[in-house]
Write a protein that holds these residues in place. Structure first.
Motif, PDB file in Angstrom:
ATOM      1  N   SER A 248       7.819  12.474  -5.143  1.00 43.77           N
ATOM      2  CA  SER A 248       7.253  11.137  -5.288  1.00 43.77           C
ATOM      3  C   SER A 248       5.905  11.031  -4.581  1.00 43.77           C
ATOM      4  N   SER A 249       5.759  11.703  -3.438  1.00 45.23           N
ATOM      5  CA  SER A 249       4.492  11.685  -2.703  1.00 45.23           C
ATOM      6  C   SER A 249       3.381  12.332  -3.522  1.00 45.23           C
ATOM      7  N   ILE A 250       3.708  13.446  -4.181  1.00 45.26           N
ATOM      8  CA  ILE A 250       2.711  14.113  -5.020  1.00 45.26           C
ATOM      9  C   ILE A 250       2.302  13.203  -6.180  1.00 45.26           C
ATOM     10  N   HIS A 251       3.267  12.574  -6.825  1.00 44.95           N
ATOM     11  CA  HIS A 251       2.963  11.661  -7.928  1.00 44.95           C
ATOM     12  C   HIS A 251       2.084  10.502  -7.449  1.00 44.95           C
ATOM     13  N   LEU A 252       2.401   9.959  -6.278  1.00 41.88           N
ATOM     14  CA  LEU A 252       1.634   8.833  -5.762  1.00 41.88           C
ATOM     15  C   LEU A 252       0.209   9.262  -5.417  1.00 41.88           C
ATOM     16  N   LEU A 253       0.054  10.458  -4.847  1.00 42.99           N
ATOM     17  CA  LEU A 253      -1.275  10.964  -4.535  1.00 42.99           C
ATOM     18  C   LEU A 253      -2.103  11.172  -5.801  1.00 42.99           C
ATOM     19  N   LYS A 254      -1.463  11.719  -6.842  1.00 38.18           N
ATOM     20  CA  LYS A 254      -2.158  11.884  -8.124  1.00 38.18           C
ATOM     21  C   LYS A 254      -2.610  10.530  -8.674  1.00 38.18           C
TER      22      LYS A 254
ATOM     23  N   HIS B 199       8.059   4.521  -4.233  1.00 40.23           N
ATOM     24  CA  HIS B 199       8.033   5.571  -3.215  1.00 40.23           C
ATOM     25  C   HIS B 199       8.661   5.089  -1.907  1.00 40.23           C
ATOM     26  N   ILE B 200       8.348   3.873  -1.506  1.00 39.58           N
ATOM     27  CA  ILE B 200       8.937   3.316  -0.282  1.00 39.58           C
ATOM     28  C   ILE B 200      10.451   3.191  -0.443  1.00 39.58           C
ATOM     29  N   THR B 201      10.901   2.815  -1.634  1.00 41.77           N
ATOM     30  CA  THR B 201      12.343   2.727  -1.892  1.00 41.77           C
ATOM     31  C   THR B 201      13.006   4.084  -1.737  1.00 41.77           C
ATOM     32  N   PHE B 202      12.389   5.147  -2.278  1.00 37.59           N
ATOM     33  CA  PHE B 202      12.923   6.500  -2.106  1.00 37.59           C
ATOM     34  C   PHE B 202      13.000   6.861  -0.623  1.00 37.59           C
ATOM     35  N   LEU B 203      11.953   6.510   0.121  1.00 36.68           N
ATOM     36  CA  LEU B 203      11.914   6.834   1.547  1.00 36.68           C
ATOM     37  C   LEU B 203      13.029   6.127   2.308  1.00 36.68           C
ATOM     38  N   ILE B 204      13.208   4.845   2.042  1.00 37.54           N
ATOM     39  CA  ILE B 204      14.264   4.082   2.711  1.00 37.54           C
ATOM     40  C   ILE B 204      15.642   4.616   2.316  1.00 37.54           C
ATOM     41  N   SER B 205      15.814   4.978   1.053  1.00 41.57           N
ATOM     42  CA  SER B 205      17.091   5.516   0.592  1.00 41.57           C
ATOM     43  C   SER B 205      17.425   6.821   1.298  1.00 41.57           C
ATOM     44  N   ALA B 206      16.421   7.706   1.441  1.00 38.96           N
ATOM     45  CA  ALA B 206      16.656   8.976   2.133  1.00 38.96           C
ATOM     46  C   ALA B 206      17.021   8.747   3.595  1.00 38.96           C
ATOM     47  N   MET B 207      16.355   7.803   4.243  1.00 35.04           N
ATOM     48  CA  MET B 207      16.683   7.484   5.630  1.00 35.04           C
ATOM     49  C   MET B 207      18.097   6.930   5.739  1.00 35.04           C
ATOM     50  N   ALA B 208      18.499   6.111   4.768  1.00 33.22           N
ATOM     51  CA  ALA B 208      19.853   5.550   4.783  1.00 33.22           C
ATOM     52  C   ALA B 208      20.893   6.649   4.582  1.00 33.22           C
ATOM     53  N   ILE B 209      20.611   7.602   3.671  1.00 36.37           N
ATOM     54  CA  ILE B 209      21.548   8.709   3.447  1.00 36.37           C
ATOM     55  C   ILE B 209      21.687   9.556   4.704  1.00 36.37           C
ATOM     56  N   ALA B 210      20.534   9.868   5.345  1.00 40.94           N
ATOM     57  CA  ALA B 210      20.576  10.674   6.562  1.00 40.94           C
ATOM     58  C   ALA B 210      21.319   9.945   7.685  1.00 40.94           C
ATOM     59  N   ALA B 211      21.090   8.634   7.814  1.00 42.02           N
ATOM     60  CA  ALA B 211      21.779   7.865   8.843  1.00 42.02           C
ATOM     61  C   ALA B 211      23.282   7.793   8.574  1.00 42.02           C
ATOM     62  N   THR B 212      23.650   7.627   7.323  1.00 42.21           N
ATOM     63  CA  THR B 212      25.069   7.605   6.967  1.00 42.21           C
ATOM     64  C   THR B 212      25.728   8.939   7.270  1.00 42.21           C
ATOM     65  N   ASP B 213      25.018  10.031   6.973  1.00 42.36           N
ATOM     66  CA  ASP B 213      25.545  11.363   7.275  1.00 42.36           C
ATOM     67  C   ASP B 213      25.740  11.547   8.771  1.00 42.36           C
TER      68      ASP B 213
ATOM     69  N   VAL C 150      -4.218  20.889  -9.744  1.00 46.41           N
ATOM     70  CA  VAL C 150      -3.503  21.597  -8.680  1.00 46.41           C
ATOM     71  C   VAL C 150      -2.310  20.782  -8.200  1.00 46.41           C
ATOM     72  N   LEU C 151      -2.486  19.471  -8.061  1.00 43.95           N
ATOM     73  CA  LEU C 151      -1.363  18.611  -7.669  1.00 43.95           C
ATOM     74  C   LEU C 151      -0.260  18.641  -8.724  1.00 43.95           C
ATOM     75  N   ALA C 152      -0.658  18.701 -10.000  1.00 46.11           N
ATOM     76  CA  ALA C 152       0.340  18.793 -11.074  1.00 46.11           C
ATOM     77  C   ALA C 152       1.101  20.110 -10.974  1.00 46.11           C
ATOM     78  N   LEU C 153       0.407  21.196 -10.631  1.00 39.43           N
ATOM     79  CA  LEU C 153       1.075  22.487 -10.464  1.00 39.43           C
ATOM     80  C   LEU C 153       2.020  22.458  -9.263  1.00 39.43           C
ATOM     81  N   ILE C 154       1.566  21.832  -8.169  1.00 34.41           N
ATOM     82  CA  ILE C 154       2.436  21.694  -6.991  1.00 34.41           C
ATOM     83  C   ILE C 154       3.663  20.862  -7.335  1.00 34.41           C
ATOM     84  N   ASP C 155       3.450  19.832  -8.144  1.00 36.59           N
ATOM     85  CA  ASP C 155       4.560  18.989  -8.587  1.00 36.59           C
ATOM     86  C   ASP C 155       5.593  19.809  -9.344  1.00 36.59           C
ATOM     87  N   VAL C 156       5.131  20.698 -10.221  1.00 38.05           N
ATOM     88  CA  VAL C 156       6.040  21.569 -10.969  1.00 38.05           C
ATOM     89  C   VAL C 156       6.811  22.472 -10.018  1.00 38.05           C
TER      90      VAL C 156
END
Length: 211
Positions: free
Chosen positions: A151-157, A177-191, A91-97
């Motif tokens: 990435s969260s789905i992959h990590l949970l799997k 996953h933490i790197t993706f999270l920090i990158s998204a926060m940096a992009i949002a802060a830059t925006d 089911v997680l693989a299907l959600i990932d798709v």
């Protein structure tokens, strides 16, 4: 620039070279068409996996083994039937798709609207809410958020099937996953830093409508 001024500026003839350079945006069209093909392949993969899950639920050992192989499930004893872990991983693989498919839609629709040509979906009942104010900056934030979800789905799997992975792999996936999270926060802060006026105007406009 007022509307009449904008209309007069648009009415001016465009020189040949700028017109040619601007027309090169259509070179991106095959890229978006290719992503549509990839979307179709994901739909096919989704239904193949779902069919295997249904067949395994009715006792098909061949379908069960295909599921076990596709999700990389490892158990101490031989798997002879569906269990909660296998169902959860499938089911997680299907959600990932589905989430990757959503990401493709955002890239195809948002990218085409932003970088190639207008779609003129205004007033269409199925127009995505985010498309009405999409730009390159908004698209980047939404893509970063979607990547975090995937990435969260992959990590949970990985955590559910942790016995199939080494500690080094678990730590590496968590760090990614933490790197993706920090990158998204940096992009949002830059925006937020680059476009504070637009966001403040939207907030004021929203308050005035509520009042």
């Amino acid at each position: 620039m007022s509307l009449p001024d904008a209309e007069r500026a648009y009415a001016r003839p465009i020189p040949v070279l700028p017109r040619l350079i601007f027309a090169t945006r259509w070179l991106q069209l095959p890229l978006y068409l290719g992503l549509i093909v990839a979307q179709a392949l994901y739909v096919w993969h989704f239904w193949v996996e779902l069919t295997h899950l249904i067949e395994a639920a009715f006792g098909s050992q061949q379908a069960l083994q295909q599921l076990v192989t596709s999700i990389g499930y490892k158990a101490e004893a031989q798997v002879t039937g569906l269990n909660e872990t296998i169902i959860m991983l499938v089911v997680l693989a299907l959600i990932d798709v589905v989430m990757i498919s959503n990401l493709l839609i955002m890239v195809i629709v948002g990218g085409y609207e932003t970088f190639v040509s207008r779609m003129y979906l205004e007033g269409h009942p199925d127009q995505p809410e985010w498309l009405s104010h999409v730009n390159a900056s908004v698209l980047k934030v939404k893509l970063a958020t979607a990547i975090i979800g995937i990435s969260s789905i992959h990590l949970l799997k990985t955590f559910i099937n942790a016995q199939a992975y080494t500690d080094k792999v678990l730590i590496a996936q968590t760090a990614i996953h933490i790197t993706f999270l920090i990158s998204a926060m940096a992009i949002a802060a830059t925006d937020r830093i680059m476009f504070p006026t637009d966001k403040a105007a939207k907030q004021v406009d929203g308050r005035s409508k509520n009042d």
